[in-house]
Design a protein around this motif. Structure first.
Motif, PDB file in Angstrom:
ATOM      1  N   LEU A  49       9.905  -5.165   8.625  1.00  0.00           N
ATOM      2  CA  LEU A  49      11.332  -5.407   8.849  1.00  0.00           C
ATOM      3  C   LEU A  49      12.141  -5.357   7.561  1.00  0.00           C
ATOM      4  CD1 LEU A  49      11.094  -8.275  11.484  1.00  0.00           C
ATOM      5  CD2 LEU A  49      11.449  -5.854  11.904  1.00  0.00           C
ATOM      6  N   THR A  50      11.584  -5.937   6.498  1.00  0.00           N
ATOM      7  CA  THR A  50      12.350  -6.012   5.254  1.00  0.00           C
ATOM      8  C   THR A  50      11.908  -4.983   4.208  1.00  0.00           C
ATOM      9  OG1 THR A  50      10.835  -7.615   4.305  1.00  0.00           O
ATOM     10  CG2 THR A  50      12.681  -8.494   5.570  1.00  0.00           C
ATOM     11  N   GLY A  51      10.708  -4.466   4.354  1.00  0.00           N
ATOM     12  CA  GLY A  51      10.186  -3.500   3.385  1.00  0.00           C
ATOM     13  C   GLY A  51       9.669  -4.151   2.114  1.00  0.00           C
ATOM     14  N   THR A  52       9.640  -5.487   2.067  1.00  0.00           N
ATOM     15  CA  THR A  52       9.163  -6.149   0.848  1.00  0.00           C
ATOM     16  C   THR A  52       7.627  -6.158   0.826  1.00  0.00           C
ATOM     17  OG1 THR A  52       9.425  -8.242   1.979  1.00  0.00           O
ATOM     18  CG2 THR A  52      11.151  -7.663   0.419  1.00  0.00           C
ATOM     19  N   MET A  53       7.137  -6.028  -0.395  1.00  0.00           N
ATOM     20  CA  MET A  53       5.688  -5.963  -0.587  1.00  0.00           C
ATOM     21  C   MET A  53       5.109  -7.385  -0.587  1.00  0.00           C
ATOM     22  SD  MET A  53       3.389  -3.588  -1.592  1.00  0.00           S
ATOM     23  CE  MET A  53       1.794  -3.558  -2.373  1.00  0.00           C
ATOM     24  N   SER A  54       4.037  -7.591   0.151  1.00  0.00           N
ATOM     25  CA  SER A  54       3.373  -8.903   0.171  1.00  0.00           C
ATOM     26  C   SER A  54       1.961  -8.770  -0.374  1.00  0.00           C
ATOM     27  CB  SER A  54       3.304  -9.427   1.601  1.00  0.00           C
ATOM     28  OG  SER A  54       4.580  -9.771   2.042  1.00  0.00           O
ATOM     29  N   ARG A  55       1.560  -9.757  -1.141  1.00  0.00           N
ATOM     30  CA  ARG A  55       0.184  -9.805  -1.681  1.00  0.00           C
ATOM     31  C   ARG A  55      -0.417 -11.148  -1.294  1.00  0.00           C
ATOM     32  NH1 ARG A  55       3.025  -6.880  -5.594  1.00  0.00           N
ATOM     33  NH2 ARG A  55       1.919  -5.000  -6.300  1.00  0.00           N
ATOM     34  N   ALA A  79       6.726   7.422  -7.104  1.00  0.00           N
ATOM     35  CA  ALA A  79       8.129   7.020  -7.290  1.00  0.00           C
ATOM     36  C   ALA A  79       8.437   6.570  -8.707  1.00  0.00           C
ATOM     37  CB  ALA A  79       8.484   5.917  -6.299  1.00  0.00           C
ATOM     38  N   ASN A  80       7.503   5.860  -9.367  1.00  0.00           N
ATOM     39  CA  ASN A  80       7.810   5.366 -10.719  1.00  0.00           C
ATOM     40  C   ASN A  80       7.403   6.358 -11.814  1.00  0.00           C
ATOM     41  OD1 ASN A  80       5.063   5.088 -10.724  1.00  0.00           O
ATOM     42  ND2 ASN A  80       5.040   2.846 -10.815  1.00  0.00           N
ATOM     43  N   GLY A  81       6.872   7.494 -11.421  1.00  0.00           N
ATOM     44  CA  GLY A  81       6.579   8.568 -12.371  1.00  0.00           C
ATOM     45  C   GLY A  81       5.500   8.250 -13.383  1.00  0.00           C
ATOM     46  N   ASP A  82       4.532   7.381 -13.022  1.00  0.00           N
ATOM     47  CA  ASP A  82       3.482   7.038 -13.991  1.00  0.00           C
ATOM     48  C   ASP A  82       2.220   7.899 -13.816  1.00  0.00           C
ATOM     49  OD1 ASP A  82       2.495   6.064 -11.630  1.00  0.00           O
ATOM     50  OD2 ASP A  82       2.128   4.020 -12.336  1.00  0.00           O
ATOM     51  N   LYS A  83       2.372   8.996 -13.079  1.00  0.00           N
ATOM     52  CA  LYS A  83       1.273   9.956 -12.837  1.00  0.00           C
ATOM     53  C   LYS A  83       0.075   9.332 -12.117  1.00  0.00           C
ATOM     54  CE  LYS A  83       2.937  13.206 -16.127  1.00  0.00           C
ATOM     55  NZ  LYS A  83       2.721  14.134 -17.179  1.00  0.00           N
ATOM     56  N   LYS A  84       0.377   8.359 -11.306  1.00  0.00           N
ATOM     57  CA  LYS A  84      -0.616   7.739 -10.412  1.00  0.00           C
ATOM     58  C   LYS A  84       0.112   7.476  -9.099  1.00  0.00           C
ATOM     59  CE  LYS A  84      -2.751   5.009 -14.050  1.00  0.00           C
ATOM     60  NZ  LYS A  84      -2.772   3.693 -14.637  1.00  0.00           N
ATOM     61  N   ILE A  85      -0.646   7.301  -8.039  1.00  0.00           N
ATOM     62  CA  ILE A  85      -0.021   6.799  -6.808  1.00  0.00           C
ATOM     63  C   ILE A  85      -0.648   5.439  -6.564  1.00  0.00           C
ATOM     64  CG2 ILE A  85       0.242   7.133  -4.320  1.00  0.00           C
ATOM     65  CD1 ILE A  85       0.553  10.125  -4.874  1.00  0.00           C
ATOM     66  N   ASP A  86       0.147   4.406  -6.766  1.00  0.00           N
ATOM     67  CA  ASP A  86      -0.395   3.051  -6.647  1.00  0.00           C
ATOM     68  C   ASP A  86      -0.293   2.544  -5.202  1.00  0.00           C
ATOM     69  OD1 ASP A  86       2.208   2.121  -6.250  1.00  0.00           O
ATOM     70  OD2 ASP A  86       2.533   1.790  -8.388  1.00  0.00           O
ATOM     71  N   ASP A  87      -0.765   1.299  -5.013  1.00  0.00           N
ATOM     72  CA  ASP A  87      -0.812   0.741  -3.649  1.00  0.00           C
ATOM     73  C   ASP A  87       0.569   0.696  -3.000  1.00  0.00           C
ATOM     74  OD1 ASP A  87      -3.460   0.454  -4.064  1.00  0.00           O
ATOM     75  OD2 ASP A  87      -3.451  -1.720  -4.307  1.00  0.00           O
ATOM     76  N   GLU A  88       1.562   0.253  -3.759  1.00  0.00           N
ATOM     77  CA  GLU A  88       2.903   0.121  -3.186  1.00  0.00           C
ATOM     78  C   GLU A  88       3.448   1.501  -2.793  1.00  0.00           C
ATOM     79  OE1 GLU A  88       5.550  -2.418  -5.304  1.00  0.00           O
ATOM     80  OE2 GLU A  88       7.102  -2.195  -3.768  1.00  0.00           O
TER      81      GLU A  88
END
Lengths: 135, 305
Positions: free
Chosen positions: A124-130, B252-261
């Motif tokens: 819903l919010t797109g915020t990342m949760s850990r 998206a952040n251009g660090d030449k990796k694709i991270d979890d986020e």
């Protein structure tokens, strides 16, 4: 002395006023929670509880003690970092309910040596949760 | 070229509660042109435009073409009128001959009042919003996705026109829902879409030229027009610039990796899009590995295990 009717009205008024001026924090639990069913020996089992609305995709990370590897897992892991002794699962099209990840490891671990992490984005919010998972 | 029935076009448009702006956008002409077509009895227009006009009016082309029978009747009437000549003029009510200015003024007042009423009360206002999700960068010659998320805030059926103008260095490949039209001259993308959903996601895949200069900025602009309500074109909000660079669009952040986020964002935004191959296998491979680099010779990404 106030009569009972007046004091009752005052209590209702004070209660209403208190509700109106105090910020009400509604606690919404995590959409994903997890716990270890087994975290000793050669077999580790993690159970995930997915709430609704379920995140579309969930990443599960399993940290292991140094020098430990994974013989096999169900579902199979998607990524393994040998330097960090860290396995990752990318769970797609997740639906509300329970999910289990079981793994057989090389060597043996004691209770407290394993830890995990769950990462997802709130749909819903797109915020990342850990979420950290401990034994 | 074909001759259309201007009167019929106007009547059909009004019966469908369409505005001249909606038709103009659907056909790809100005509102002045639509007005001209409607006000002339049998205007001659390009067949291509007539087809678009018929499509927007939800009828076949034949139904708006000049009606010969009516025309011949009209011509017969004209001939009769010519024959009667001055006698016809003398039969006009006296008021039309004595006070034409007064009559004209009254007609103007009625038309202006009607226009005011229509503008304030005649239409239900729809607050439509559209947001574009555009990656910050893309590599030369490789495809990248663009998502346009539309919220109508309207309960019930609605017709809308989404128009997206993409940089000339980009070539659209595929879309979900499929494009209704791609303008041959300008390359503009157009969707005419009917829905009863309050949220609609439009997605298209485009590619830059393989020889596109690095660091070049590509511009995107678009509007959305609704058939009901005050038919003003609403601009699509969100990012509108994409840079050509040796980076993967999902990084998206251009660090030449694709991270979890970043991989979660890809799945969350594009997971529900069906039928478009936006290279998820390569994204997963990069995520599983330690990173990637751009190979200028092969114009491909090399994944580091």
């Amino acid at each position: 002395m106030l009569n009972p009717k007046t004091s009752g009205n005052l209590a209702v008024f004070a209660g209403t006023l208190l509700l109106a001026i105090l910020p009400i924090k509604v606690y919404a639990g995590d959409l994903v929670s997890a716990r270890y069913i087994t975290s000793e020996g050669q077999k580790i089992v993690m159970e995930l509880e997915i709430q609704s609305p379920a995140p579309n995709t969930v990443i599960v990370i399993q940290h292991l003690p140094k020098g430990t590897g994974i013989k096999q897992s169900d579902p199979p892991f998607d990524k393994y970092n040998t330097k960090r002794c860290e396995a990752k699962w990318l769970l797609k099209k997740v639906k509300p309910g329970t999910l289990r990840i079981s793994m057989e490891i090389t060597g043996s671990v004691k209770s407290g040596e394993v830890k995990g992490e769950i990462r997802y984005k709130d749909p819903l919010t797109g915020t990342m949760s850990r979420i950290h998972v401990g034994p | 070229m074909v001759r259309i029935n201007g009167d019929k076009v106007r009547k059909l448009r009004e019966s469908l509660e369409l505005t001249q702006l909606y038709l103009a956008t659907a056909v790809g002409v100005t509102t002045d042109t639509i007005s001209r077509w409607e006000n002339r009895k049998y205007p001659t227009i390009k067949k291509e435009n007539a087809l678009k006009l018929a499509e927007a009016l939800e009828i076949s082309l034949e139904e708006i073409l000049e009606d010969h029978e009516i025309e011949s009747q009209d011509e017969g009437l004209k001939e009769k009128q010519q024959e009667t000549g001055k006698a016809g003029e003398s039969r006009l009510p006296r008021i039309f001959t004595i006070r034409p200015l007064l009559v004209l003024t009254l007609i103007c007042v009625v038309i202006i009042s009607g226009a005011f009423w229509w503008s304030f009360f005649g239409h239900q206002k729809i607050n439509i919003t559209a947001y574009r999700f555009l990656p910050p960068h893309t590599a030369p010659g490789l495809p990248f996705p663009v998502i346009i998320s539309v919220e109508t805030g309207h309960v019930g059926s609605l017709s809308l026109i989404l128009r997206e103008s993409v940089s000339q260095e980009c070539t659209p490949i595929e879309a979900d829902p499929d494009f209704t039209a791609i303008d041959e001259k300008t390359g503009d993308l157009k969707w005419i879409y009917q829905t009863d959903m309050q949220k609609i996601t439009f997605c298209y895949l485009a590619t830059t030229e393989p020889g596109a200069r690095l660091e070049k900025e590509l511009q995107f602009e678009g509007t959305i027009t609704v058939r009901k309500g005050r038919s003003t074109a609403t601009r699509i909000k969100g990012p509108n610039t994409l840079q050509v660079s040796p980076l993967h669009w999902a990084d998206a952040n251009g660090d030449k990796k694709i991270d979890d986020e970043e991989i979660l964002t890809v799945y969350d935004e594009l997971g529900k899009i069906k039928g478009i191959n936006f290279g998820i296998e390569q994204i997963e491979d990069i995520w599983s590995g330690t990173g990637y680099r751009w190979d200028e010779k092969t114009k491909k990404f090399i994944i580091m295990p």
